[in-house]
Design a protein around this motif. Structure first.
Motif, PDB file in Angstrom:
ATOM      1  N   LEU A 108      -0.526  -1.256  10.356  1.00 15.40           N
ATOM      2  CA  LEU A 108      -0.942   0.238   9.770  1.00 15.40           C
ATOM      3  C   LEU A 108       0.110   1.027   9.474  1.00 15.40           C
ATOM      4  N   THR A 109       1.295   0.172   9.966  1.00 14.53           N
ATOM      5  CA  THR A 109       2.640   1.154   9.786  1.00 14.53           C
ATOM      6  C   THR A 109       2.136   1.259   8.384  1.00 14.53           C
ATOM      7  N   TRP A 110       2.610   0.158   8.074  1.00  9.99           N
ATOM      8  CA  TRP A 110       2.566   0.311   6.375  1.00  9.99           C
ATOM      9  C   TRP A 110       2.064   0.945   5.305  1.00  9.99           C
ATOM     10  N   ALA A 111       0.259   1.014   6.194  1.00 11.54           N
ATOM     11  CA  ALA A 111      -0.498   1.586   5.089  1.00 11.54           C
ATOM     12  C   ALA A 111      -0.273   3.139   5.283  1.00 11.54           C
ATOM     13  N   GLY A 112      -0.436   3.450   6.383  1.00 12.91           N
ATOM     14  CA  GLY A 112       0.004   4.999   7.084  1.00 12.91           C
ATOM     15  C   GLY A 112       0.993   5.575   6.657  1.00 12.91           C
ATOM     16  N   TYR A 113       2.127   4.481   5.875  1.00 12.07           N
ATOM     17  CA  TYR A 113       3.555   4.346   4.904  1.00 12.07           C
ATOM     18  C   TYR A 113       2.961   5.465   3.762  1.00 12.07           C
ATOM     19  N   GLY A 114       1.964   4.162   2.652  1.00  8.91           N
ATOM     20  CA  GLY A 114       1.938   4.342   1.331  1.00  8.91           C
ATOM     21  C   GLY A 114      -0.009   5.587   1.577  1.00  8.91           C
ATOM     22  N   GLY A 115      -0.731   5.611   2.912  1.00  4.30           N
ATOM     23  CA  GLY A 115      -0.944   7.527   2.736  1.00  4.30           C
ATOM     24  C   GLY A 115      -0.193   8.117   2.950  1.00  4.30           C
ATOM     25  N   TRP A 116       0.429   8.505   3.270  1.00  5.55           N
ATOM     26  CA  TRP A 116       1.474   9.619   3.384  1.00  5.55           C
ATOM     27  C   TRP A 116       2.493   9.847   2.227  1.00  5.55           C
ATOM     28  N   LEU A 117       2.313   9.018   1.371  1.00  7.69           N
ATOM     29  CA  LEU A 117       3.452   8.553   0.293  1.00  7.69           C
ATOM     30  C   LEU A 117       2.688   9.601  -0.774  1.00  7.69           C
ATOM     31  N   LEU A 118       1.268   8.939  -0.771  1.00 12.15           N
ATOM     32  CA  LEU A 118       0.379   9.468  -1.952  1.00 12.15           C
ATOM     33  C   LEU A 118      -0.657  10.904  -1.814  1.00 12.15           C
ATOM     34  N   THR A 119       0.286  11.364  -0.450  1.00 11.48           N
ATOM     35  CA  THR A 119      -0.877  12.919  -0.227  1.00 11.48           C
ATOM     36  C   THR A 119       0.690  13.924  -0.587  1.00 11.48           C
ATOM     37  N   ARG A 120       2.162  13.311  -0.472  1.00  6.98           N
ATOM     38  CA  ARG A 120       3.254  14.366  -1.126  1.00  6.98           C
ATOM     39  C   ARG A 120       3.054  14.709  -2.766  1.00  6.98           C
ATOM     40  N   ARG A 121       2.803  15.826  -2.495  1.00  9.10           N
ATOM     41  CA  ARG A 121       2.858  17.078  -3.725  1.00  9.10           C
ATOM     42  C   ARG A 121       4.464  17.773  -4.234  1.00  9.10           C
TER      43      ARG A 121
END
Length: 166
Positions: free
Chosen positions: A69-82
């Motif tokens: 879940l931590t890696w999934a959260g990290y991936g989601g966070w990274l995708l939302t960065r602009r």
């Protein structure tokens, strides 16, 4: 002369890099998908066990689920960065890897000692993973510091009226 006002360095950086690079997007999608797939796989194994499980097994399944879940959260966070991250993503990933390595090594060592097989092999393998994760964390921090230092140098020179200091 142009009528366009001079932009601060931070605004120029944000205009030049408004989105993530292709390699960062690939890393983000990979982390997100691997984390979600891992969570589903571990959860399916955990829920489908036919009989009651020992406490250590529940702890191991819970730990693996949290890591995924931590890696999934990290991936989601990274995708939302602009905005430019200045290697903050690498620092976060390195800390996640280091934490996972330390916790896994501790749990595997406790289980090995509890079974009477000795802590040596568990500590040796776990220590190798922790050492690699620590090296990656140090490298990520150094890269981030270098990028931030360079940004401050560029920002400072622009604020001085565009002149170069010797």
């Amino acid at each position: 002369m142009t009528e366009e006002p001079r932009l601060p360095a931070q605004d120029m950086i944000e205009r030049l890099a408004p989105a993530l690079s292709l390699s960062t997007r690939i890393r983000a999608v990979t982390a997100l998908l691997a984390g979600m797939a891992g969570t589903l796989f571990v959860s399916a194994l955990w829920w489908s066990e036919p009989g009651p499980l020992p406490g250590r097994t529940h702890l191991a399944f819970a730990m693996l689920t949290v890591f995924c879940l931590t890696w999934a959260g990290y991936g989601g966070w990274l995708l939302t960065r602009r905005v430019p991250l200045f290697a903050a993503d690498q620092v976060i990933a390195a800390w996640i890897g280091l934490a996972a390595s330390l916790v896994t090594t501790a749990v595997v060592t406790v289980v090995a000692v509890g079974r009477g097989s000795g802590a040596g092999p568990a500590l040796a393998v776990g220590g190798l993973f922790v050492a690699v994760a620590l090296v990656l964390a140090v490298r990520a921090h150094a890269r981030r510091e270098a990028l931030l230092r360079r940004m401050h140098e560029l920002t400072g020179r622009e604020e001085e009226g565009g002149t170069r200091s010797p």
